[in-house]
Design an enzyme around this catalytic site. Structure first.
Site: not given
Length: 656
Positions: A338, A340-343, A359, A456
């Site tokens: 996966g 997302g906005g952070f990594g 992550k 988020d």
């Protein structure tokens, strides 16, 4: 006939030779590193005539670049005509192997589309490679309009001597780079400095010698803003320059430790070598236990920082960078589960079979110290709730920051909502996810040891355990990047649709921003579609606008996922309509009109009707602006359905 002792000696000799031949390859394998630490990125956007055509051209350019990089470590490409033309350039560091170069380029291509999904220009800068595309030619560009430098804290004890030594090193590698196709690296030591200093310079291969020289001279001026610190990078359109007290490339000195080790090993007898290897194998675990017990306490100046919650007896493993890199197969794309906005999130499997989610946070151009990062993680790890993903620990190395979470077997909610190949979730599961997420947010916003605003909330950040119970992920990460809101509003495709209007436009952040995002999430869960879908008719394209129009016409049930209705014809209609009403209450344009998350939990679990009616959500009336939104005081009231006509709601609006 040869004696048995002779055969034995021959056997030892053969084994000895095989070991000696294998060791250099083993050393090279251990040194392999695609250098995918992010140094920087950027996005630019100029209107293009046709989105589909531009993206097709971009795919063509990426395909050509991948082929060129695979063979030569460098490539330029172009595709299309007119305003939809795409120009691309990719280049790996000269000292990267083909395998590492391919890995670095693939990571850059994947990441650039995450950062800049709708932009006509973008660049991705890793320590090992560079990728850029634009809709105009940039191959001969030397300098940017502004400048970009990345500095890592950790001041030298002898700043004057340190700075002079760094300058000498940079001058040397600049001079050698001009004679070596724009690439050079080197190291330097000085009496009075505890460590050597390493440097690397690289120009884009499209530049001539004079342009390369101009770029490197400018980069040396830029990088001096990092002086007295342990690590610095200068990023220009045409070149990359770095110095560090940590060796970030393989040294070639004949007296290097690795070569000395090889010479010594080559002189050992086969039996002695095997004995040493066996002894090391036997002692390995004992040594690692002693090392992990004392390393993080006694050597805070090291570049890697490990964290563990000592008060929790289940946290008995220190996550070193090497262990996480090994568990994720060097962050192989096949292990990615996966992003997302952070990594990006990778599945990690340790030698003992334990599985975790790792992550890899997007690097920030910040001088935030590793100790500050660890402190924030300690705070976040103190937050425990059944509807929050459990944070196990963290690790940092240079600009890289890693978080380790418990692994969620059923992955993220978006995979179950939007993938047509996956069996649709039942209403019971959807309801439990809606309620579980509300419980988790209520805890974060109102009940946790310190208040956390998620910022988020979206399906990708709602993970599902074995029983499909919702667990919120990425909570508290906004605390780690407090200075940067771009990932919420412009950089990550999809996230902007969940961002509260007052936060997206004015930066006004309250717990009501999470309530708005939650409302959008609930509408997606009920409808089984994304917040925006350009393939649908115009009146249905925006989910919130469509849901409101149906609600006004008392046709809200029409928005329910068709797959759900097919699976459950007798689904609880009243319960679904109640959930839709709650979602619309959460997405009202005036923040004060939205309920707190604790109130949302109460409304979902209550058997009474909700007497408060939602007002028109934000950003769907083209004639209104965010500045026209007022502030409101609302008294939330509930009661049995038979008394609904007697309920009153006191609302007062005041202009800002």
């Amino acid at each position: 006939m040869p004696s048995s002792s002779t055969n034995a000696r021959h056997s030892w000799l053969v084994l000895y030779v095989l070991l000696i031949l294998a060791i250099p390859n083993l050393v090279l394998r251990l040194e392999a590193d695609p250098q995918t630490t992010e140094a920087g990125h950027g996005c630019s956007s100029i209107t293009y005539a046709n989105t589909t055509v531009f993206k097709e051209n971009l795919d063509t350019v990426f395909s050509q670049l991948a082929k060129n990089v695979s063979s030569t470590g460098f490539g330029t490409a172009s595709a299309g005509t007119g305003i939809n033309t795409v120009y691309g350039l990719a280049q790996c560091r000269n000292d990267l192997s083909k395998e590492d170069c391919n890995t670095c380029y693939t990571a850059a291509q994947n990441q650039i589309l995450i950062y800049c999904p709708e932009d006509t220009g973008a660049r991705m800068i890793y320590d090992g490679c560079f990728l850029r595309y634009e809709n105009s030619s940039f191959f001969d560009q030397v300098l940017d309009v502004g400048y970009s430098n990345v500095c890592i804290s950790g001041a030298s004890s002898s700043p004057k001597l340190f700075n002079e030594t760094v300058l000498n090193l940079l001058a040397d590698i600049r001079s050698r780079a001009l004679k070596n196709e724009g690439f050079a690296k080197g190291e330097i030591s000085a009496n009075g400095l505890p460590t050597a200093i390493y440097g690397l310079a690289m120009c884009r291969r499209t530049l001539n010698t004079s342009s390369c020289d101009l770029c490197l001279q400018t980069a040396i001026q830029i990088i001096q803003r990092c002086f007295s610190l342990q690590d610095g990078r200068a990023l220009e359109a045409g070149c990359y320059l770095r110095y560090s007290t940590v060796a970030f490339f393989s040294t070639s000195s004949s007296s290097s430790p690795s070569k000395i080790v090889l010479i010594l090993v080559g002189t050992l007898g086969g039996a002695a070598l095997i004995a040493v290897l066996c002894l090391l194998f036997i002692c390995r675990h004992s040594f690692r236990k002693l090392h992990t017990k004392f390393s993080s306490r006694s050597r805070r100046e090291e570049t890697e920082v490990y964290f563990i919650a000592e008060e929790d007896p289940n946290w008995d493993h220190l996550f070193s960078y090497d262990s996480l890199r090994s568990a994720t197969k060097k962050f192989d794309p096949s292990m990615k589960i996966g992003e997302g906005g952070f990594g990006q999130v990778y599945k990690g499997i340790f030698n003992d079979g334990r599985e975790v989610a790792v992550k890899k946070l997007f690097s920030q151009q910040s001088t935030r110290a590793s100790d500050d990062f660890v402190t924030e993680v300690k705070l976040i790890s103190a937050v425990r709730h059944r509807n929050l993903v459990r944070l196990l620990g963290c690790c940092t190395r240079g600009l890289e920051k890693l978080l380790v979470y418990e692994l969620m077997p059923n992955m993220s909610l978006d995979r179950h909502l939007f993938a047509k190949t996956v069996k649709p979730l039942s209403w019971k599961k959807r309801f439990e996810i809606i309620l579980g997420t509300a419980h988790g947010l209520a805890y974060l916003n109102e009940e946790s040891p310190f208040r956390i605003l998620h910022r988020d909330i979206k399906p990708a950040n709602i993970l599902l355990d074995n029983d499909f119970q919702a667990k919120i992920a990425d909570f508290g990460l906004a605390r780690l990047f407090p200075e940067d809101r771009t990932h919420l509003t412009t950089r990550v495709g999809g996230t902007i649709g969940y961002t509260a209007p007052e936060y997206a436009v004015h930066g006004h952040l309250t717990d009501k921003a999470d309530v708005y995002s939650y409302g959008m999430l609930v509408l997606e869960i009920v409808s089984g579609r994304k917040y925006v879908d350009s393939k649908l008719p115009a009146h249905m394209e925006l989910l919130l606008q469509w849901a409101w129009s149906l609600y006004e016409k008392n046709e809200a049930f029409s928005m329910v996922d068709e797959r759900l209705i097919e699976e459950e014809p007798e689904v609880n209609r009243e319960e679904i309509l109640k959930i839709i009403q709650i979602a619309l209450l959460c997405t009202q344009g005036v923040p004060e009109l939205r309920p707190l998350m604790s109130k949302v939990v109460s409304m979902i679990t209550s058997n009474t009707d909700i007497l408060v009616q939602p007002t028109q959500p934000a950003f769907i009336d083209s004639e209104s602006t965010p500045n026209e939104l007022g502030s409101a005081n609302v008294e939330w009231m509930e009661g049995p359905s038979v008394a609904s006509s007697h309920a009153t709601v006191s609302i007062s609006l005041e202009p800002r």
